[in-house]
Design a protein around this motif. Structure first.
Motif, short mmCIF file in Angstrom:
data_model
loop_
_atom_site.label_atom_id
_atom_site.label_comp_id
_atom_site.label_asym_id
_atom_site.label_seq_id
_atom_site.Cartn_x
_atom_site.Cartn_y
_atom_site.Cartn_z
N PHE A 181 0.82 -1.21 0.00
CA PHE A 181 0.00 0.00 0.00
C PHE A 181 0.85 1.27 0.00
O PHE A 181 0.40 2.32 -0.47
CB PHE A 181 -0.94 0.01 1.21
CG PHE A 181 -1.85 -1.18 1.29
CD1 PHE A 181 -2.16 -1.93 0.16
CD2 PHE A 181 -2.39 -1.58 2.50
CE1 PHE A 181 -2.99 -3.04 0.22
CE2 PHE A 181 -3.23 -2.68 2.58
CZ PHE A 181 -3.52 -3.42 1.44
N THR A 182 2.07 1.20 0.52
CA THR A 182 2.94 2.39 0.58
C THR A 182 3.95 2.42 -0.56
O THR A 182 4.84 3.27 -0.57
CB THR A 182 3.68 2.45 1.93
OG1 THR A 182 4.44 1.25 2.13
CG2 THR A 182 2.69 2.61 3.07
N ASP A 183 3.82 1.52 -1.52
CA ASP A 183 4.65 1.52 -2.73
C ASP A 183 4.10 2.55 -3.70
O ASP A 183 2.96 2.43 -4.15
CB ASP A 183 4.63 0.12 -3.35
CG ASP A 183 5.42 0.02 -4.64
OD1 ASP A 183 5.91 1.05 -5.15
OD2 ASP A 183 5.55 -1.10 -5.16
N PRO A 184 4.87 3.60 -4.05
CA PRO A 184 4.36 4.63 -4.97
C PRO A 184 3.96 4.09 -6.34
O PRO A 184 3.22 4.76 -7.07
CB PRO A 184 5.53 5.61 -5.08
CG PRO A 184 6.31 5.43 -3.82
CD PRO A 184 6.21 3.96 -3.52
N ARG A 214 3.69 7.88 2.59
CA ARG A 214 2.23 7.80 2.68
C ARG A 214 1.73 6.51 2.05
O ARG A 214 2.49 5.75 1.44
CB ARG A 214 1.58 8.99 1.97
CG ARG A 214 2.06 9.19 0.55
CD ARG A 214 1.22 10.15 -0.24
NE ARG A 214 -0.01 9.54 -0.70
CZ ARG A 214 -0.81 10.11 -1.62
NH1 ARG A 214 -0.50 11.28 -2.13
NH2 ARG A 214 -1.91 9.50 -2.01
N ILE A 215 0.45 6.25 2.23
CA ILE A 215 -0.22 5.18 1.50
C ILE A 215 -0.60 5.72 0.12
O ILE A 215 -1.24 6.76 0.01
CB ILE A 215 -1.47 4.70 2.26
CG1 ILE A 215 -1.06 4.08 3.60
CG2 ILE A 215 -2.26 3.69 1.43
CD1 ILE A 215 -2.24 3.66 4.46
N HIS A 221 -5.13 8.46 5.99
CA HIS A 221 -4.52 8.82 4.71
C HIS A 221 -5.57 9.12 3.63
O HIS A 221 -5.19 9.38 2.49
CB HIS A 221 -3.59 7.70 4.24
CG HIS A 221 -2.30 7.60 5.01
ND1 HIS A 221 -1.12 8.13 4.55
CD2 HIS A 221 -2.03 7.07 6.22
CE1 HIS A 221 -0.16 7.91 5.43
NE2 HIS A 221 -0.68 7.27 6.46
N GLY A 222 -6.83 9.09 4.00
CA GLY A 222 -7.88 9.42 3.05
C GLY A 222 -8.11 8.38 1.98
O GLY A 222 -8.62 8.70 0.89
N LEU A 235 11.61 7.61 -9.35
CA LEU A 235 10.41 7.57 -10.17
C LEU A 235 9.22 7.02 -9.38
O LEU A 235 8.15 6.82 -9.92
CB LEU A 235 10.65 6.70 -11.41
CG LEU A 235 11.87 7.08 -12.25
CD1 LEU A 235 12.16 6.03 -13.30
CD2 LEU A 235 11.67 8.46 -12.88
N GLY A 236 9.47 6.79 -8.08
CA GLY A 236 8.51 6.16 -7.19
C GLY A 236 9.24 5.18 -6.30
O GLY A 236 8.75 4.09 -6.00
N ILE A 237 10.44 5.56 -5.88
CA ILE A 237 11.35 4.66 -5.18
C ILE A 237 10.79 4.21 -3.85
O ILE A 237 10.07 4.96 -3.17
CB ILE A 237 12.73 5.34 -5.01
CG1 ILE A 237 13.83 4.32 -4.75
CG2 ILE A 237 12.68 6.37 -3.89
CD1 ILE A 237 15.23 4.91 -4.86
#
Length: 394
Positions: free
Chosen positions: A45-48, A76-77, A107-108, A189-191
């Motif tokens: 869930f916290t993987d960009p 964040r999530i 986290h909405g 890039l979303g590390i």
């Protein structure tokens, strides 16, 4: 915690699943995908890379280990929404610092529970990944036609440039553990946080850079290697990042890419990418390493892949940078899972050797990166006059 409210999941093709709210109450739209991992949900869930995706968990019981600060892979999530069948009533784990539903609400992140995720997964597998919306609370009482219109109004994943939405806004450095051996410029890039941590364990000082970083800045760092991370979106939209990578390859700076970074290496070499029907996501994907003949059980999260010219992944192809080969291949469907260049120090994999929840079969790839850097010349060009493909003949 208040009682859950009614919720509905509306797929792009009109199929509807009813359930109860889980996490934040409201509405969200994204691409519906399924993940087959039976553990490590917080890392997922916290993987960009999951930005703008509604994740369906195939494991029926989610939330039993709670959440904690140590397992956060980013700030964040990132999932756009979450679909689960049977959420845990309360967490039960010695590392737990809170429950998943509360974390989602904070986290909405809008979710839905009580869904037949097996039927939903089979539907996505047969029809392909598609846009979906989760609607809970008062909005869930609106007509299906109204909700479906909102789903259809959402952008599709194909053609979406998302790395700029998840990347760091400021450079930062992860210092090596123990002796400083090497320096790496890592394009975010979303590390995931585990990636620079694993490099640091190998004596690497990691400069984590925003996605829009110029080659001039990379050159200022005089790195021993350049790394491109995982990330969300369509690789066909990443023109700036691909241009940067080509300058790295021109300069013969050792390169290693993961996931999105693998796709960008393919495009930098002149190969095409395409969208998979439903992608690979989970912690149990078998991949063959052709260099060793070893089958690795690996973690995946990708909806795009490299198109290999001619379709025969056992054959090399000629590129502007010399020959390239498929180094790794998915055993379920023969998808390209890794590239290696014969004439320049560059390689990449489509899956995640940094998977914190495991499996760890592929962690050796960071050692391979170290080996590539230590065997390469340590004098990357420092002025524009030394750039260009002509250097490859030197």
């Amino acid at each position: 915690m208040s009682a859950p409210s009614p919720a509905v999941l509306v797929l792009e093709d009109g199929r509807v699943f009813e359930g109860e709210s889980y996490g934040a109450v409201g509405e969200t739209v994204g691409e519906a995908v399924f993940s087959t991992g039976m553990t490590g949900y917080q890392e997922t869930f916290t993987d960009p890379s999951y930005h703008r995706q509604v994740v369906v968990m195939t494991a029926p019981h989610i939330g039993n280990t709670g959440v904690n600060t140590q397992d956060m892979e980013s700030r964040r999530i990132w999932v756009a929404g979450l679909v689960v069948r049977d959420p845990a009533i309360r967490p039960s784990n010695w590392r737990s610092q809170g429950d998943l539903q509360t974390a989602l609400a904070e986290h909405g992140v809008v979710g839905i529970s009580g869904v037949d995720t097996r039927a939903l997964t089979r539907h996505i597998r047969d029809r392909g990944a598609m846009r979906a919306g989760i609607f809970s609370g008062q909005v869930a009482l609106e007509s299906v036609q109204s909700l479906l219109a909102r789903v259809h109004a959402a952008p599709q994943m194909a053609g979406s440039a998302l790395a700029g939405e998840v990347t760091t806004q400021q450079e930062y450095v992860v210092e090596p553990v123990g002796e400083h051996r090497l320096t790496v410029a890592a394009l975010d890039l979303g590390i995931k946080g585990t990636t620079p941590a694993l490099m640091a364990e190998r004596g690497i000082r990691v400069h984590v850079l925003p996605a829009a970083t110029s080659f001039d800045r990379v050159r200022e760092l005089a790195p021993d290697g350049v790394f491109f991370s995982n990330g969300p979106g369509d690789p066909a939209t990443a023109d700036g990042e691909i241009d940067l990578l080509r300058q790295v390859l021109d300069a013969r700076i050792p390169f290693f890419g993961i996931c999105f970074g693998n796709q960008l290496l393919g495009r930098a070499l002149g190969l095409d990418t395409y969208k998979l029907p439903f992608g690979h996501r989970g912690l149990n994907q078998p991949v063959l390493d052709r260099a060793t003949g070893k089958v690795e059980v690996t973690t995946h999260n990708h909806g795009f892949a490299i198109a290999w010219p001619g379709g025969d992944t056992t054959q090399p192809v000629d590129t502007a940078y010399g020959q390239a080969r498929v180094s790794h291949v998915a055993l379920n469907d023969n998808v390209v899972e890794g590239l290696t260049c014969t004439d320049i120090p560059a390689f990449s994999v489509q899956y995640h050797p940094e998977a914190a929840a495991g499996p760890h079969d592929a962690s050796y790839l960071f050692d391979r990166f170290v080996e590539t850097m230590t065997q390469a010349p340590h004098d990357p060009p420092r002025d524009a006059g030394t750039e260009g493909k002509g250097d490859q003949d030197a």
